[in-house]
Scaffold this motif. Structure first.
Motif, PDB file in Angstrom:
ATOM      1  N   VAL A   1       0.820  -1.168   0.164  1.00  0.00           N
ATOM      2  CA  VAL A   1       0.149  -0.017  -0.123  1.00  0.00           C
ATOM      3  C   VAL A   1       1.028   1.187   0.182  1.00  0.00           C
ATOM      4  CG1 VAL A   1      -1.806   1.266   1.116  1.00  0.00           C
ATOM      5  CG2 VAL A   1      -1.761  -1.092   1.410  1.00  0.00           C
ATOM      6  N   VAL A   2       0.498   2.449  -0.698  1.00  0.00           N
ATOM      7  CA  VAL A   2       1.098   3.525  -0.886  1.00  0.00           C
ATOM      8  C   VAL A   2      -0.052   4.677  -0.610  1.00  0.00           C
ATOM      9  CG1 VAL A   2       2.253   5.341  -2.161  1.00  0.00           C
ATOM     10  CG2 VAL A   2       2.862   2.753  -2.438  1.00  0.00           C
TER      11      VAL A   2
ATOM     12  N   MET B   1       3.295  12.381  -5.431  1.00  0.00           N
ATOM     13  CA  MET B   1       3.689  11.223  -4.627  1.00  0.00           C
ATOM     14  C   MET B   1       3.857  11.720  -3.306  1.00  0.00           C
ATOM     15  SD  MET B   1       3.073   8.804  -6.770  1.00  0.00           S
ATOM     16  CE  MET B   1       3.508   7.565  -5.924  1.00  0.00           C
ATOM     17  N   PRO B   2       3.578  10.815  -2.000  1.00  0.00           N
ATOM     18  CA  PRO B   2       4.008  11.138  -0.763  1.00  0.00           C
ATOM     19  C   PRO B   2       5.565  11.760  -0.584  1.00  0.00           C
ATOM     20  CG  PRO B   2       3.180   8.879  -0.969  1.00  0.00           C
ATOM     21  CD  PRO B   2       3.518   9.311  -2.393  1.00  0.00           C
TER      22      PRO B   2
ATOM     23  N   VAL C   1       8.375   7.805  -1.825  1.00  0.00           N
ATOM     24  CA  VAL C   1       8.228   6.540  -2.766  1.00  0.00           C
ATOM     25  C   VAL C   1       7.660   7.334  -4.109  1.00  0.00           C
ATOM     26  CG1 VAL C   1       5.830   6.166  -1.892  1.00  0.00           C
ATOM     27  CG2 VAL C   1       6.810   4.323  -3.203  1.00  0.00           C
ATOM     28  N   HIS C   2       8.274   6.610  -5.141  1.00  0.00           N
ATOM     29  CA  HIS C   2       7.817   7.089  -6.516  1.00  0.00           C
ATOM     30  C   HIS C   2       8.211   6.107  -7.582  1.00  0.00           C
ATOM     31  CE1 HIS C   2      12.119   7.829  -7.557  1.00  0.00           C
ATOM     32  NE2 HIS C   2      12.142   8.138  -6.251  1.00  0.00           N
ATOM     33  N   PRO C   3       7.184   6.011  -8.564  1.00  0.00           N
ATOM     34  CA  PRO C   3       7.641   5.333  -9.746  1.00  0.00           C
ATOM     35  C   PRO C   3       8.891   5.518 -10.549  1.00  0.00           C
ATOM     36  CG  PRO C   3       5.787   6.799 -10.525  1.00  0.00           C
ATOM     37  CD  PRO C   3       6.071   6.895  -9.059  1.00  0.00           C
TER      38      PRO C   3
ATOM     39  N   ARG D   1       4.159   5.466 -13.695  1.00  0.00           N
ATOM     40  CA  ARG D   1       3.526   6.598 -13.243  1.00  0.00           C
ATOM     41  C   ARG D   1       2.164   7.061 -14.012  1.00  0.00           C
ATOM     42  NH1 ARG D   1       3.941  11.282 -10.659  1.00  0.00           N
ATOM     43  NH2 ARG D   1       6.100  11.045  -9.839  1.00  0.00           N
ATOM     44  N   GLU D   2       2.174   6.693 -15.115  1.00  0.00           N
ATOM     45  CA  GLU D   2       0.930   6.891 -16.111  1.00  0.00           C
ATOM     46  C   GLU D   2      -0.054   5.912 -15.592  1.00  0.00           C
ATOM     47  OE1 GLU D   2      -0.348   9.453 -18.069  1.00  0.00           O
ATOM     48  OE2 GLU D   2       1.844  10.453 -17.425  1.00  0.00           O
ATOM     49  N   MET D   3       0.246   4.687 -15.142  1.00  0.00           N
ATOM     50  CA  MET D   3      -0.763   3.638 -14.682  1.00  0.00           C
ATOM     51  C   MET D   3      -1.209   4.403 -13.205  1.00  0.00           C
ATOM     52  SD  MET D   3      -0.072  -0.190 -13.584  1.00  0.00           S
ATOM     53  CE  MET D   3       1.114  -0.403 -14.740  1.00  0.00           C
TER      54      MET D   3
END
Length: 89
Positions: A31-32, A48-49, A62-64, A70-72
């Motif tokens: 979970v994010v 993102m957080p 946290v990040h893609p 990121r698009e998803m």
């Protein structure tokens, strides 16, 4: 990777651009929390957080790592946001 759940908490409109805070579940096991939905001059986007560093900058916790992911995430969160907005009206 599959986003298996998205939860959105709408934020009352005020002069700030924050519209909602979301949590996503990935593959039913990770979970994010605290993904922000923000209204910018070119439309909605996600943030993102992050946390504030001692020198005043904000760094993502946290990040893609690629555009596809990121698009998803963006698509899933914004779709859930729009649904929550309609349900709240």
């Amino acid at each position: 990777m599959k986003i298996t759940d998205v939860r959105v908490r709408l934020v009352a409109k005020d002069e700030l651009k924050l519209r909602a805070v979301a949590s996503i579940t990935i593959d039913e096991c990770f979970v994010v929390h605290d993904i922000k939905v923000i209204e910018g001059k070119d439309g909605l986007f996600i943030s993102m957080p992050s946390r504030k560093t001692p020198d005043g900058e904000f760094k993502d916790i946290v990040h893609p790592i690629n555009t596809e992911t990121r698009e998803m995430i963006k698509s899933a969160v914004l779709e859930a946001y729009e649904k929550a907005k309609v349900e709240a009206e």
